[in-house]
Enzyme design. Structure first.
Site, PDB file in Angstrom:
ATOM      1  N   ASP A  67      23.284 -46.805  35.135  1.00 55.35           N
ATOM      2  CA  ASP A  67      23.030 -45.391  34.874  1.00 55.35           C
ATOM      3  C   ASP A  67      21.542 -45.068  35.019  1.00 55.35           C
ATOM      4  O   ASP A  67      20.683 -45.863  34.635  1.00 55.35           O
ATOM      5  CB  ASP A  67      23.477 -45.100  33.431  1.00 55.35           C
ATOM      6  CG  ASP A  67      23.293 -43.648  33.021  1.00 55.35           C
ATOM      7  OD1 ASP A  67      24.009 -42.797  33.565  1.00 55.35           O
ATOM      8  OD2 ASP A  67      22.415 -43.375  32.178  1.00 55.35           O
ATOM      9  N   GLU A  71      22.909 -45.676  40.046  1.00 54.60           N
ATOM     10  CA  GLU A  71      22.979 -44.221  40.129  1.00 54.60           C
ATOM     11  C   GLU A  71      21.598 -43.669  40.448  1.00 54.60           C
ATOM     12  O   GLU A  71      20.720 -43.590  39.578  1.00 54.60           O
ATOM     13  CB  GLU A  71      23.481 -43.625  38.813  1.00 54.60           C
ATOM     14  CG  GLU A  71      23.754 -42.137  38.935  1.00 54.60           C
ATOM     15  CD  GLU A  71      23.212 -41.280  37.809  1.00 54.60           C
ATOM     16  OE1 GLU A  71      23.546 -40.095  37.779  1.00 54.60           O
ATOM     17  OE2 GLU A  71      22.446 -41.786  36.969  1.00 54.60           O
TER      18      GLU A  71
HETATM   19  C1  AAO Z   1      22.284 -34.480  26.366  1.00 55.25           C
HETATM   20  C2  AAO Z   1      22.053 -32.989  26.353  1.00 55.25           C
HETATM   21  C3  AAO Z   1      20.587 -32.680  26.580  1.00 55.25           C
HETATM   22  C4  AAO Z   1      19.758 -33.387  25.519  1.00 55.25           C
HETATM   23  C5  AAO Z   1      20.035 -34.883  25.592  1.00 55.25           C
HETATM   24  C6  AAO Z   1      19.289 -35.683  24.549  1.00 55.25           C
HETATM   25  O1  AAO Z   1      22.837 -32.375  27.378  1.00 55.25           O
HETATM   26  O2  AAO Z   1      20.387 -31.276  26.468  1.00 55.25           O
HETATM   27  O3  AAO Z   1      18.373 -33.166  25.775  1.00 55.25           O
HETATM   28  O4  AAO Z   1      21.439 -35.095  25.405  1.00 55.25           O
HETATM   29  O5  AAO Z   1      19.658 -35.273  23.275  1.00 55.25           O
HETATM   30  C7  AAO Z   1      24.610 -37.238  30.181  1.00 55.25           C
HETATM   31  C8  AAO Z   1      24.644 -35.721  30.249  1.00 55.25           C
HETATM   32  C9  AAO Z   1      23.385 -35.120  29.638  1.00 55.25           C
HETATM   33  C10 AAO Z   1      23.185 -35.647  28.244  1.00 55.25           C
HETATM   34  C11 AAO Z   1      23.027 -37.153  28.356  1.00 55.25           C
HETATM   35  C12 AAO Z   1      22.774 -37.836  27.014  1.00 55.25           C
HETATM   36  O6  AAO Z   1      24.747 -35.316  31.593  1.00 55.25           O
HETATM   37  O7  AAO Z   1      23.558 -33.707  29.595  1.00 55.25           O
HETATM   38  O8  AAO Z   1      22.030 -35.045  27.658  1.00 55.25           O
HETATM   39  O9  AAO Z   1      24.265 -37.690  28.895  1.00 55.25           O
HETATM   40  O10 AAO Z   1      23.793 -37.557  26.128  1.00 55.25           O
HETATM   41  C13 AAO Z   1      19.477 -36.570  36.246  1.00 55.25           C
HETATM   42  C14 AAO Z   1      19.375 -38.085  36.284  1.00 55.25           C
HETATM   43  C15 AAO Z   1      20.725 -38.757  36.371  1.00 55.25           C
HETATM   44  C16 AAO Z   1      21.680 -38.213  35.313  1.00 55.25           C
HETATM   45  C17 AAO Z   1      21.782 -36.718  35.525  1.00 55.25           C
HETATM   46  C18 AAO Z   1      22.745 -36.070  34.532  1.00 55.25           C
HETATM   47  O11 AAO Z   1      18.562 -38.481  37.396  1.00 55.25           O
HETATM   48  O12 AAO Z   1      20.523 -40.140  36.156  1.00 55.25           O
HETATM   49  O13 AAO Z   1      20.476 -36.152  35.338  1.00 55.25           O
HETATM   50  N1  AAO Z   1      22.991 -38.869  35.357  1.00 55.25           N
HETATM   51  C19 AAO Z   1      23.302 -39.987  34.416  1.00 55.25           C
HETATM   52  C20 AAO Z   1      24.735 -39.897  33.910  1.00 55.25           C
HETATM   53  C21 AAO Z   1      24.857 -38.738  32.957  1.00 55.25           C
HETATM   54  C22 AAO Z   1      23.993 -38.986  31.734  1.00 55.25           C
HETATM   55  C23 AAO Z   1      22.734 -39.674  32.032  1.00 55.25           C
HETATM   56  C24 AAO Z   1      22.391 -40.121  33.287  1.00 55.25           C
HETATM   57  C25 AAO Z   1      21.876 -40.045  30.880  1.00 55.25           C
HETATM   58  O14 AAO Z   1      25.615 -39.836  34.981  1.00 55.25           O
HETATM   59  O15 AAO Z   1      26.194 -38.512  32.568  1.00 55.25           O
HETATM   60  O16 AAO Z   1      23.660 -37.708  31.116  1.00 55.25           O
HETATM   61  O17 AAO Z   1      22.353 -41.312  30.430  1.00 55.25           O
HETATM   62  C26 AAO Z   1      17.999 -33.279  40.058  1.00 55.25           C
HETATM   63  C27 AAO Z   1      17.560 -34.724  40.162  1.00 55.25           C
HETATM   64  C28 AAO Z   1      18.477 -35.679  39.462  1.00 55.25           C
HETATM   65  C29 AAO Z   1      18.856 -35.165  38.097  1.00 55.25           C
HETATM   66  C30 AAO Z   1      19.500 -33.780  38.261  1.00 55.25           C
HETATM   67  C31 AAO Z   1      19.966 -33.193  36.944  1.00 55.25           C
HETATM   68  O18 AAO Z   1      18.989 -32.954  41.018  1.00 55.25           O
HETATM   69  O19 AAO Z   1      17.476 -35.113  41.521  1.00 55.25           O
HETATM   70  O20 AAO Z   1      17.808 -36.920  39.341  1.00 55.25           O
HETATM   71  O21 AAO Z   1      19.809 -36.057  37.532  1.00 55.25           O
HETATM   72  O22 AAO Z   1      18.532 -32.910  38.812  1.00 55.25           O
HETATM   73  O23 AAO Z   1      18.867 -32.977  36.127  1.00 55.25           O
HETATM   74  C32 AAO Z   1      19.505 -29.745  43.638  1.00 55.25           C
HETATM   75  C33 AAO Z   1      18.611 -30.896  44.051  1.00 55.25           C
HETATM   76  C34 AAO Z   1      18.948 -32.123  43.218  1.00 55.25           C
HETATM   77  C35 AAO Z   1      18.779 -31.781  41.780  1.00 55.25           C
HETATM   78  C36 AAO Z   1      19.753 -30.669  41.476  1.00 55.25           C
HETATM   79  C37 AAO Z   1      19.802 -30.239  40.032  1.00 55.25           C
HETATM   80  O24 AAO Z   1      20.847 -30.013  44.024  1.00 55.25           O
HETATM   81  O25 AAO Z   1      18.788 -31.197  45.420  1.00 55.25           O
HETATM   82  O26 AAO Z   1      18.162 -33.233  43.562  1.00 55.25           O
HETATM   83  O27 AAO Z   1      19.460 -29.522  42.276  1.00 55.25           O
HETATM   84  O28 AAO Z   1      18.579 -29.680  39.660  1.00 55.25           O
END
Ligand code: AAO
Length: 507
Positions: free
Chosen positions: A197, A233
């Site tokens: 992850d 990932e």
């Molecule tokens: C939760 C709450 C938060 C709170 C946090 C801490 O939602 O508000 O602050 O707890 O209390 C999952 C949930 C999260 C959750 C987290 C922990 O999705 O909402 O937070 O559990 O409970 C990035 C990472 C990627 C990650 C993804 C969700 O790079 O690794 O965010 N995925 C994994 C898991 C996921 C998990 C975690 C990681 C954490 O699969 O389930 O989170 O363990 C860009 C970047 C990406 C980034 C995305 C989203 O993407 O490139 O790296 O991913 O944004 O932020 C266009 C662009 C594209 C961009 C996109 C979105 O398409 O081309 O690049 O726009 O902006």
């Protein structure tokens, strides 16, 4: 390490998102093993925080508070039993490993964790590991907020907090050792590898050091000297400082462009057409075949988290989703992963909750099985054992396609992409050597064409509208002549406007 160590002839992985270990064990024996599935990606097995607002969301499992193996899905004994029983029927287990961080900085202090271990997010104290404030990156991160503020700065992305999650100092020998111990415990129990992850948020050198500490796989089920399958990932749609290429030497990497582009094609957005996918794969600028882990949608972008944008097709667009999943499974590029999750249907009748499940459970098996609800009433009651209710939900009709396409992928394994045909629009067909052939009609008019399938002459059963049962066929039949040619007719109004035949569906 890039090899998933799939057992003979198996080719596809299924993500059983949020399933309980006991249910997965039963599913391996009852369905996945007998139907040729190669492996299961499971939800994070580590002890995690319990979030109260919102109540017990799925994403609490991505906030570790330690490495005890008890989670919403079950305890260590149940996990071990599942690994053993799945391995015994030829189905590998891949663990979703959350090693970049612990819980969110606002996670509070107490015993609100899945095994009741005490922790303090504010003091960065996790005694069950143990980690203390010295094991986090607070001094390394250079942003004022301590958060990742700018994805174009690779130092921020690796050294600062991802959405407030306490960022582990993976450069420390001590931390690397604790993470490796956690992963090695799982390897010794018999898992075949890991989805790593948030890999983008860890320096390649740090994860390399951890991977090197991993034990060889358990020789009870894997060849001696076999190394864990790693798929990382990394969301790389282009345009950011960090690219997937930085990680491909360490293992496979999730190819996020695949689902984003395939969704655009099937939705016919931006002028895209299915006929343009003749050179699908590396020809579309994706990473090298042997490095890619591919999927149509994942647990994040299916529910508005993560990346890919609006083009991703999910079970909400069932018709397009079935076609896209079939396209992926028929196509040779990448290690394919399908997913099963659930959706919460806002349907409460007389105080009784009716639940719909999405792609996998209904479409692939259509059996009465335990159904997951989004916010289980309490820990370890994450599934309700009751038959699938279809009231107000998706219909059970035409539910076989994904499961049968996993079998298609196995049957054509190793065969080249062949006998391409297209109408320069959204009708395409391709085969896999002389073992399988698939035809799609995503245009707004009927498809009626005679094509070279590459298959030996005979009558074949379409595995989308039905399947071979004994010597009969419950779906459409396709007559292939001795010259390999067959006529296909697919109305554009069909629920599943595609046909797939293969060597084992010959009548
Ligand atoms: C939760 C709450 C938060 C709170 C946090 C801490 O939602 O508000 O602050 O707890 O209390 C999952 C949930 C999260 C959750 C987290 C922990 O999705 O909402 O937070 O559990 O409970 C990035 C990472 C990627 C990650 C993804 C969700 O790079 O690794 O965010 N995925 C994994 C898991 C996921 C998990 C975690 C990681 C954490 O699969 O389930 O989170 O363990 C860009 C970047 C990406 C980034 C995305 C989203 O993407 O490139 O790296 O991913 O944004 O932020 C266009 C662009 C594209 C961009 C996109 C979105 O398409 O081309 O690049 O726009 O902006």
């Amino acid at each position: 390490q890039h090899n998933p160590h799939l057992k003979s002839g198996r080719t596809a992985i299924v993500h059983l998102f949020e399933w309980r270990w006991a249910d997965i064990a039963a599913e391996c024996e009852r369905y996945l093993g007998p139907n040729g599935f190669g492996g299961v990606q499971i939800s994070p097995p580590n002890e995690h925080i319990l979030v109260s607002s919102p109540w017990r969301p799925w994403w609490q499992r991505y906030q570790p508070i330690g490495y005890n193996l008890c989670s919403r899905s079950g305890n260590e004994a149940e996990l071990g039993d599942m690994i053993t029983r799945c391995n015994n029927v030829g189905v590998n287990i891949y663990v979703d490993a959350v090693i970049n961080h612990m819980c969110g900085s606002g996670g509070g202090e107490g015993t609100h964790s899945s095994c009741g271990s005490w922790f303090s997010a504010s003091k960065e104290d996790f005694p069950s590991v143990p980690y203390s404030y010295m094991d986090f990156n607070d001094n390394k991160c250079k942003t004022g907020s301590g958060e990742i503020e700018n994805y174009s700065d690779p130092y921020q992305v690796r050294d600062c907090r991802l959405v407030g999650l306490l960022d582990l100092a993976l450069e420390k020998e001590y931390v690397r050792g604790k993470v490796a111990d956690f992963m090695n415990k799982l390897i010794d129990m018999g898992v075949a590898g890991f989805r790593v992850d948030a890999s983008k948020h860890m320096w390649p050198g740090d994860v390399d050091s951890i991977y090197r500490r991993l034990n060889n796989l358990n020789t009870k089920w894997f060849p001696s000297g076999a190394r864990a399958f790693i798929f990382q990932e990394v969301i790389d749609l282009g345009g950011e400082a960090i690219s997937a290429q930085e990680y491909v030497h360490l293992g496979r990497v999730t190819e996020f462009k695949y689902g984003a582009k395939l969704g655009t094609v099937f939705r016919k957005w931006n002028g895209e057409k299915l006929s343009f996918t003749k050179n699908w794969g590396e020809g579309w600028g994706f990473m090298a075949d042997g490095n890619a882990l591919v999927f149509v949608d994942n647990h994040d972008n299916q529910r508005g988290h993560g990346a890919g944008g609006a083009s991703i097709v999910t079970f909400w667009d069932a018709r397009l989703h079935k076609m896209a999943v079939a396209y992926m499974l028929a196509h040779p590029y990448g290690q394919a992963r399908v997913m099963s999750s659930y959706r919460w249907d806002r349907n409460i009748v007389n105080g009784q909750v009716f639940v719909c499940v999405d792609d996998y459970r209904i479409r692939m098996i259509g059996l009465a099985l335990p159904v997951m609800v989004m916010d289980p009433p309490s820990l370890f009651q994450s599934t309700l054992t009751r038959p699938v209710e279809t009231d107000g939900c998706v219909s059970i009709d035409g539910v076989r396609s994904s499961g049968n396409m996993v079998i298609f992928r196995n049957v054509v394994n190793g065969q080249p992409h062949a006998n391409w045909w297209d109408n320069q629009s959204n009708q395409v067909a391709f085969g896999r050597g002389n073992r399988g052939f698939i035809v799609f009609n995503n245009d707004d008019w009927a498809l009626d064409v005679t094509l070279n399938t590459g298959l030996p002459g005979g009558t074949y059963c379409d595995v989308i509208s039905g399947e071979k049962q004994g010597s009969g066929c419950t779906g459409k039949q396709v007559q292939v002549g001795s010259d390999g040619r067959a006529n296909f007719y697919i109305s554009n109004t069909e629920e599943d406007p595609f046909i797939a035949i293969h060597a084992d569906s010959k009548l």
